[in-house]
Motif scaffolding. Structure first.
Motif, PDB file in Angstrom:
ATOM      1  N   PRO A 118      10.027 -74.630 -46.490  1.00 41.15           N
ATOM      2  CA  PRO A 118       9.167 -73.523 -46.944  1.00 41.15           C
ATOM      3  C   PRO A 118       8.357 -72.886 -45.816  1.00 41.15           C
ATOM      4  O   PRO A 118       8.143 -71.672 -45.819  1.00 41.15           O
ATOM      5  N   LEU A 119       7.919 -73.701 -44.854  1.00 37.19           N
ATOM      6  CA  LEU A 119       7.122 -73.146 -43.751  1.00 37.19           C
ATOM      7  C   LEU A 119       7.968 -72.190 -42.913  1.00 37.19           C
ATOM      8  O   LEU A 119       7.502 -71.130 -42.487  1.00 37.19           O
ATOM      9  N   LEU A 120       9.219 -72.563 -42.695  1.00 35.13           N
ATOM     10  CA  LEU A 120      10.136 -71.712 -41.933  1.00 35.13           C
ATOM     11  C   LEU A 120      10.307 -70.370 -42.634  1.00 35.13           C
ATOM     12  O   LEU A 120      10.261 -69.309 -42.022  1.00 35.13           O
ATOM     13  N   ARG A 121      10.485 -70.462 -43.944  1.00 35.95           N
ATOM     14  CA  ARG A 121      10.678 -69.244 -44.709  1.00 35.95           C
ATOM     15  C   ARG A 121       9.444 -68.347 -44.655  1.00 35.95           C
ATOM     16  O   ARG A 121       9.541 -67.127 -44.527  1.00 35.95           O
ATOM     17  N   LEU A 122       8.269 -68.963 -44.759  1.00 39.92           N
ATOM     18  CA  LEU A 122       7.024 -68.193 -44.686  1.00 39.92           C
ATOM     19  C   LEU A 122       6.806 -67.615 -43.290  1.00 39.92           C
ATOM     20  O   LEU A 122       6.396 -66.468 -43.137  1.00 39.92           O
ATOM     21  N   LEU A 123       7.094 -68.416 -42.276  1.00 36.52           N
ATOM     22  CA  LEU A 123       6.803 -68.005 -40.903  1.00 36.52           C
ATOM     23  C   LEU A 123       7.636 -66.801 -40.470  1.00 36.52           C
ATOM     24  O   LEU A 123       7.106 -65.796 -40.008  1.00 36.52           O
ATOM     25  N   THR A 124       8.941 -66.879 -40.628  1.00 37.17           N
ATOM     26  CA  THR A 124       9.779 -65.788 -40.103  1.00 37.17           C
ATOM     27  C   THR A 124       9.578 -64.504 -40.907  1.00 37.17           C
ATOM     28  O   THR A 124       9.588 -63.416 -40.358  1.00 37.17           O
ATOM     29  N   ARG A 125       9.371 -64.668 -42.210  1.00 39.45           N
ATOM     30  CA  ARG A 125       9.174 -63.463 -43.014  1.00 39.45           C
ATOM     31  C   ARG A 125       7.812 -62.823 -42.742  1.00 39.45           C
ATOM     32  O   ARG A 125       7.678 -61.608 -42.728  1.00 39.45           O
ATOM     33  N   ILE A 131      15.207 -65.184 -41.695  1.00 41.06           N
ATOM     34  CA  ILE A 131      15.250 -66.343 -40.803  1.00 41.06           C
ATOM     35  C   ILE A 131      15.420 -65.785 -39.389  1.00 41.06           C
ATOM     36  O   ILE A 131      15.912 -64.671 -39.212  1.00 41.06           O
ATOM     37  N   THR A 132      15.001 -66.556 -38.387  1.00 39.75           N
ATOM     38  CA  THR A 132      15.240 -66.101 -37.014  1.00 39.75           C
ATOM     39  C   THR A 132      16.690 -66.401 -36.625  1.00 39.75           C
ATOM     40  O   THR A 132      17.371 -67.158 -37.307  1.00 39.75           O
ATOM     41  N   ALA A 147       0.678 -62.491 -38.831  1.00 38.45           N
ATOM     42  CA  ALA A 147       0.536 -61.482 -39.893  1.00 38.45           C
ATOM     43  C   ALA A 147      -0.911 -60.996 -39.972  1.00 38.45           C
ATOM     44  O   ALA A 147      -1.160 -59.822 -40.244  1.00 38.45           O
ATOM     45  N   CYS A 148      -1.873 -61.880 -39.718  1.00 39.96           N
ATOM     46  CA  CYS A 148      -3.290 -61.466 -39.814  1.00 39.96           C
ATOM     47  C   CYS A 148      -3.609 -60.373 -38.805  1.00 39.96           C
ATOM     48  O   CYS A 148      -4.329 -59.435 -39.103  1.00 39.96           O
ATOM     49  N   MET A 149      -3.041 -60.484 -37.575  1.00 35.24           N
ATOM     50  CA  MET A 149      -3.340 -59.424 -36.607  1.00 35.24           C
ATOM     51  C   MET A 149      -2.616 -58.129 -36.958  1.00 35.24           C
ATOM     52  O   MET A 149      -3.165 -57.050 -36.845  1.00 35.24           O
ATOM     53  N   ASN A 150      -1.372 -58.261 -37.427  1.00 41.73           N
ATOM     54  CA  ASN A 150      -0.621 -57.044 -37.762  1.00 41.73           C
ATOM     55  C   ASN A 150      -1.327 -56.219 -38.837  1.00 41.73           C
ATOM     56  O   ASN A 150      -1.147 -55.012 -38.909  1.00 41.73           O
ATOM     57  N   HIS A 151      -2.089 -56.887 -39.706  1.00 46.39           N
ATOM     58  CA  HIS A 151      -2.735 -56.196 -40.821  1.00 46.39           C
ATOM     59  C   HIS A 151      -4.221 -55.928 -40.576  1.00 46.39           C
ATOM     60  O   HIS A 151      -4.907 -55.427 -41.453  1.00 46.39           O
ATOM     61  N   CYS A 152      -4.725 -56.274 -39.405  1.00 50.11           N
ATOM     62  CA  CYS A 152      -6.168 -56.161 -39.162  1.00 50.11           C
ATOM     63  C   CYS A 152      -6.546 -54.771 -38.667  1.00 50.11           C
ATOM     64  O   CYS A 152      -6.031 -54.307 -37.647  1.00 50.11           O
ATOM     65  N   PRO A 153      -7.461 -54.082 -39.379  1.00 49.62           N
ATOM     66  CA  PRO A 153      -7.838 -52.731 -38.948  1.00 49.62           C
ATOM     67  C   PRO A 153      -8.532 -52.723 -37.580  1.00 49.62           C
ATOM     68  O   PRO A 153      -8.492 -51.720 -36.883  1.00 49.62           O
TER      69      PRO A 153
END
Lengths: 221, 478
Positions: B255-262, B269-270, B320-326
């Motif tokens: 599950p971590l792999l799936r969450l990480l790459t997406r 997947i990478t 993902a947090c940086m990609n979405h941070c204003p």
């Protein structure tokens, strides 16, 4: 060094209990009731979406399906792409030699684990332990008969995958085959040829690994 | 840490530079929009997303709850697999371990896969100082190494540069033509340069995404094949990873792999998922003869000591947090100064390096919660920012390094006055009337006000309060 180990573990052990969640629901991973046909189609769609080529074929002695023999597909693809020197997995060397003897214009079959030779061949032919339908991934399981570099350093990678070895997800492949009890030194999931988007997020195939991945999907289920 | 303890990072200057660099802002905007769109496509089913991230959070918290035991188990199983395990409390120890391994074997060139921990160690500069050439092999890292910069994003290190800038850089450093180079041609140049390095390097250094305690396996994900190269071709492989990264079971990786790459790049997947369980053994035909694992602390055990701040260590580094941070999208990664930019950097960097060195990190946020919504392991980043603000002001438990270093008597007095005013109707009425009278007369450049108005327009106070206006309109119970 042992001081560092003891200090780190002592600090961690001194910490109070943290936050934990109740056991979660793994069904989000487990519930994949795909038929064999659905798995094959899913595998193909996902692999092709990242530029792998998937060609359906059968074993040379299988006349039960109207599909070409994998060795014929391989020979044709090597000819089309100018592959003259083909490094192969040990179990495939003898059968391929036998199948190709007497046929014109076949690439040289090279059986080696020598690093510098592998860096210089045109393509590497490996087996695949299995495939993952959900993501279109090959499960590569190199070992005594198949060097790790064979699927990595030649510019083209060709893999044989049997449909009977498809699994819905990585979780299924791992748990149903008891990986945890028998991990070899190296397992690689490979999904498409090597790629990058590091420059302006532009997708480019063929960075450090193979530029081309051909999957010969052998129907045997 | 390797930094001087009280040298304060000037975040404001970094922000100013970032905001005024129009090329940088255009490069970032384009990249982050692309990453957000790709990620959203991977999580179209909200139910699946909710269930998957609950699982991700559970797995990371379970691993952290048993961390010392899992580290011992990881060490035991790695050792059984033939991996040499080393422990390092600080940067100096970790660098010395790696240098020792290389010097003992007379190795003078190493190829490196992407590793943020090795950035924490300033490993390339350290090895360079001892006559060992460390070459980054991930394309983005290769580019910024040539440019002499730090990564500005933990997944896409060179996202702040466009292809013209990269073509000019290659022309300058590698002597290739600066003209007409597209991404494909530039990638081909790097491939050719690095191929020979992979073939001849004495050792490969990599990070680890998921070290698995159950099997003594190091999981490493990547798209380019550089990770496979550095862990396969050279005779020695050295992996470095933070102690917090370990997971309990092999199946926890799925599950971590799936969450990480997406979450990271919007990929199901990478291209490659490497599962490394030791050096070549038995009749294996290739692979490194030696594998080393360096487990580093670098302040993590301190973050671990507090149950709330410990959640910071759940991070799987998807970005993902940086990609979405204003804030991040506008100021870019370099403004943050530390190794980890963006929201995760704002909570991790001050905890690892101290609030005295990074005093502005917890405040550089509007607490909009975008990072929390996309975090695949549910780290309460906004809650942690508030906690760090309290710690900085000396109002927390003192668990964070340099707690209390940013206390201000004036700020304390202001909040006290605010609380008094707002808990008395009479004081509130008098104060709001005074605000209207005095507030508008006060120039924007007035002391105290100046810091706030330097980046904002001073508001105009209405002639009377909303409370009063409503009363006059006949609203009986506002």
């Amino acid at each position: 060094m042992s001081d560092a180990r003891a200090n780190i573990l002592r600090r961690l052990r001194a910490a109070p209990a943290g936050i934990t969640q109740p056991s979660s629901d793994w069904s989000v991973l487990r519930d994949r009731n795909w038929s064999m046909e659905e798995q094959i189609e899913r595998f193909r769609t996902m692999a092709e979406s990242v530029n792998a080529r998937v060609i359906d074929c059968v074993a040379p002695d299988d006349a039960s399906r109207p599909l070409p023999s994998w060795d014929a597909v391989l020979a044709e693809d090597c000819a089309a792409n100018g592959v003259r020197r083909l490094a192969v997995s040990a179990p495939l060397a003898a059968p391929l030699q036998a199948l190709w003897t007497g046929s014109p214009n076949r690439p040289d079959i090279i059986l080696t684990a020598d690093r510098d030779t592998l860096f210089s061949v045109d393509a590497g032919l490996t087996t695949a332990r299995g495939g993952i339908a959900e993501t279109g991934s090959l499960i590569l399981w190199p070992g005594p008969t198949e060097p790790r570099m064979l699927s990595l350093v030649p510019p083209r990678h060709i893999a044989l995958l049997r449909t009977s070895r498809l699994h819905p997800t990585l979780w299924h492949a791992m748990t149903e085959n008891g990986w945890a009890g028998q991990m070899p030194t190296n397992v690689v999931l490979a999904t498409g040829p090597s790629k990058t988007s590091d420059i302006e997020q532009t997708l480019v195939f063929g960075v450090h690994g193979p530029k081309d991945l051909l999957i010969l999907l052998i129907y045997d289920h | 840490m390797s930094h001087a303890p009280h040298q304060t990072h000037d975040f404001r200057a970094g922000i100013d530079a970032g905001l005024h660099d129009t090329t940088l802002r255009a490069n970032f905007r384009r990249a982050m929009d692309g990453l957000m769109t790709k990620r959203a496509k991977q999580f179209e089913d909200p139910q699946e997303w909710t269930r998957l991230r609950a699982l991700g959070q559970e797995i990371r918290q379970r691993a952290l709850s048993k961390l010392p035991d899992l580290l011992e188990r990881l060490e035991e199983n790695c050792t059984r697999n033939g991996i040499h395990v080393h422990w390092a409390e600080d940067v100096a120890q970790a660098n010395a371990i790696i240098l020792g391994i290389l010097q003992q074997r007379g190795i003078t060139t190493v190829v490196k896969g992407k590793s943020m921990v090795s950035e924490e160690m300033h490993l390339n500069a350290f090895l360079g100082g001892h006559g060992i050439r460390a070459l980054e092999a991930d394309l983005g890292e290769y580019i910024i190494q040539l440019a002499g910069q730090m990564p500005c994003h933990i997944v896409m290190p060179a996202i702040h540069l466009n292809k013209t800038q990269i073509a000019d850089l290659f022309a300058d450093k590698l002597g290739t033509s600066p003209d007409g180079q597209d991404a494909e041609a530039l990638t081909a140049i790097a491939r050719e340069k690095l191929r020979e390095e992979f073939r001849t390097a004495g050792a490969g250094i990599s990070g680890v995404n998921f070290p698995v305690a159950e099997t003594g396996t190091l999981c490493l994900i990547e798209n380019e094949g550089n990770g496979r190269m550095v862990t396969t071709v050279p005779p020695v492989h050295i992996a470095v990873t933070g102690i917090e990264k370990v997971v309990e079971n092999l199946e926890d990786v799925t599950p971590l792999l799936r969450l990480l790459t997406r979450s990271a790049t919007g990929q199901p997947i990478t291209t490659y998922v490497n599962m490394i369980s030791g050096p070549r053994r038995g009749a294996d035909q290739d692979g490194p003869q030696e594998v080393h694992l360096v487990l580093i602390d670098f302040g993590r055990s301190r973050v671990y000591a507090d149950p709330e701040t410990r959640q910071t260590l759940q991070c799987i580094r998807c970005a993902a947090c940086m990609n979405h941070c204003p804030v991040y999208v506008r100021v870019g990664g370099h403004a943050y100064g530390g190794v980890y930019p963006g929201p995760i950097g704002k909570i991790l960097t001050p905890q690892l390096n101290g609030l005295a060195e990074y005093p502005d990190h917890p405040s550089a946020s509007s607490l909009c919660n975008a990072c929390v919504e996309v975090c695949p392991v549910k780290i309460p980043i906004a809650q942690m920012l508030v906690r760090l603000r309290n710690e900085k002001a000396g109002k927390g438990t003192g668990a964070v390094q340099d707690a209390g270093s940013g206390g201000s008597l004036l700020e304390d007095a202001a909040w006290k006055a605010w609380a008094t005013t707002y808990s008395s109707p009479l004081a509130y009425r008098v104060a709001s009337a005074a605000m209207t009278a005095v507030g508008n007369a006060l120039p924007a450049s007035a002391p105290l006000l100046k810091a706030w108005t330097s980046v904002r327009t001073k508001p105009r106070f209405a002639a009377q309060s909303l409370h009063r206006t409503l009363k006059e309109m006949g609203v009986a119970d506002e």
